[in-house]
Design a protein around this motif. Structure first.
Motif, PDB file in Angstrom:
ATOM      1  N   GLU A 105       0.847  -1.051  -0.060  1.00  0.00           N
ATOM      2  CA  GLU A 105      -0.026   0.082  -0.069  1.00  0.00           C
ATOM      3  C   GLU A 105       1.166   1.151   0.126  1.00  0.00           C
ATOM      4  OE1 GLU A 105      -4.099  -0.308   2.632  1.00  0.00           O
ATOM      5  OE2 GLU A 105      -2.496  -0.497   3.489  1.00  0.00           O
ATOM      6  N   ASP A 117      -5.331   7.338  -0.369  1.00  0.00           N
ATOM      7  CA  ASP A 117      -6.811   6.237  -1.102  1.00  0.00           C
ATOM      8  C   ASP A 117      -7.527   6.894  -1.138  1.00  0.00           C
ATOM      9  OD1 ASP A 117      -8.480   4.526  -1.417  1.00  0.00           O
ATOM     10  OD2 ASP A 117      -8.788   3.569   0.255  1.00  0.00           O
ATOM     11  N   TRP A 122       1.634   4.755   1.346  1.00  0.00           N
ATOM     12  CA  TRP A 122       1.323   5.399   2.431  1.00  0.00           C
ATOM     13  C   TRP A 122       2.003   7.264   2.270  1.00  0.00           C
ATOM     14  CZ3 TRP A 122      -0.712   4.072   7.461  1.00  0.00           C
ATOM     15  CH2 TRP A 122      -1.037   2.390   7.597  1.00  0.00           C
ATOM     16  N   VAL A 157      -3.104   5.669   4.832  1.00  0.00           N
ATOM     17  CA  VAL A 157      -2.831   5.392   3.301  1.00  0.00           C
ATOM     18  C   VAL A 157      -3.603   6.332   1.897  1.00  0.00           C
ATOM     19  CG1 VAL A 157      -4.021   3.579   1.994  1.00  0.00           C
ATOM     20  CG2 VAL A 157      -3.893   3.562   4.657  1.00  0.00           C
TER      21      VAL A 157
END
Length: 170
Positions: A31, A53, A33, A51
């Motif tokens: 992921e 996102d 970050w 995160v």
């Protein structure tokens, strides 16, 4: 022998409403970050992580490497931290409620780390504490490595790049 920082700034008990902020991206397992590192008097003062996102985390253009962390208090007395940057067209863009966008477990660790930074624990010692956290989760281990690397860039003489990658091949 450890390098000692002799000109470490004084403790600032009351956080200024607005702090300059560096944006440091890192990878936690697979992921992407981000760490928002609030700066006071040229030194790290606080850190927020989460995160990158569009849906649940932070949507942030890759070109954003700095901005401001703004502390706001609503009419009920609830504190909120917002991130504000100037976009390519020169307009201010604000991402509200950093605390609401991040996983509570990471938020609590970030509060602990921010407390060490706010009370001016020498940075090399704060990094050592972060690196030595004992956790059962691989995600937390990868996260703490990213946070430690993000903070190391503020050590005197360190020219580590802003973009960090941890466990990218896992």
């Amino acid at each position: 022998m450890e390098t000692q920082i002799t000109d470490w700034p004084e403790v600032t008990e009351v956080r200024p409403r607005v702090l300059e902020c560096d944006v440091v991206r890192f990878q936690n397992n697979k992921e992407k970050w981000v760490a928002f590192v609030g700066i006071l008097d040229g030194y790290p003062y606080e850190i927020f992580t989460g995160v990158l996102d569009d849906d649940d985390g932070i949507a942030l253009p890759k070109t954003v490497v700095s901005g401001y962390i703004i502390k706001n208090i609503d009419e009920k007395g609830q504190k909120r931290y917002d991130f504000q940057f100037v976009n390519r067209r020169g307009y201010k863009t604000t991402i509200e409620g950093l605390s609401e966008r991040f996983n509570k477990e990471y938020w609590n660790y970030a509060k602990l780390i921010s407390g060490m930074l706010r009370y001016r624990m020498p940075l090399q010692h704060a990094i050592k504490v972060v690196s030595s956290l004992q956790t059962d989760s691989d995600n937390i281990n990868s996260w703490k490595d990213g946070v430690a690397r993000a903070l190391k860039r503020y050590l005197p003489g360190n020219n580590e790049p802003v973009e960090t990658t941890d466990n990218a091949d896992e």
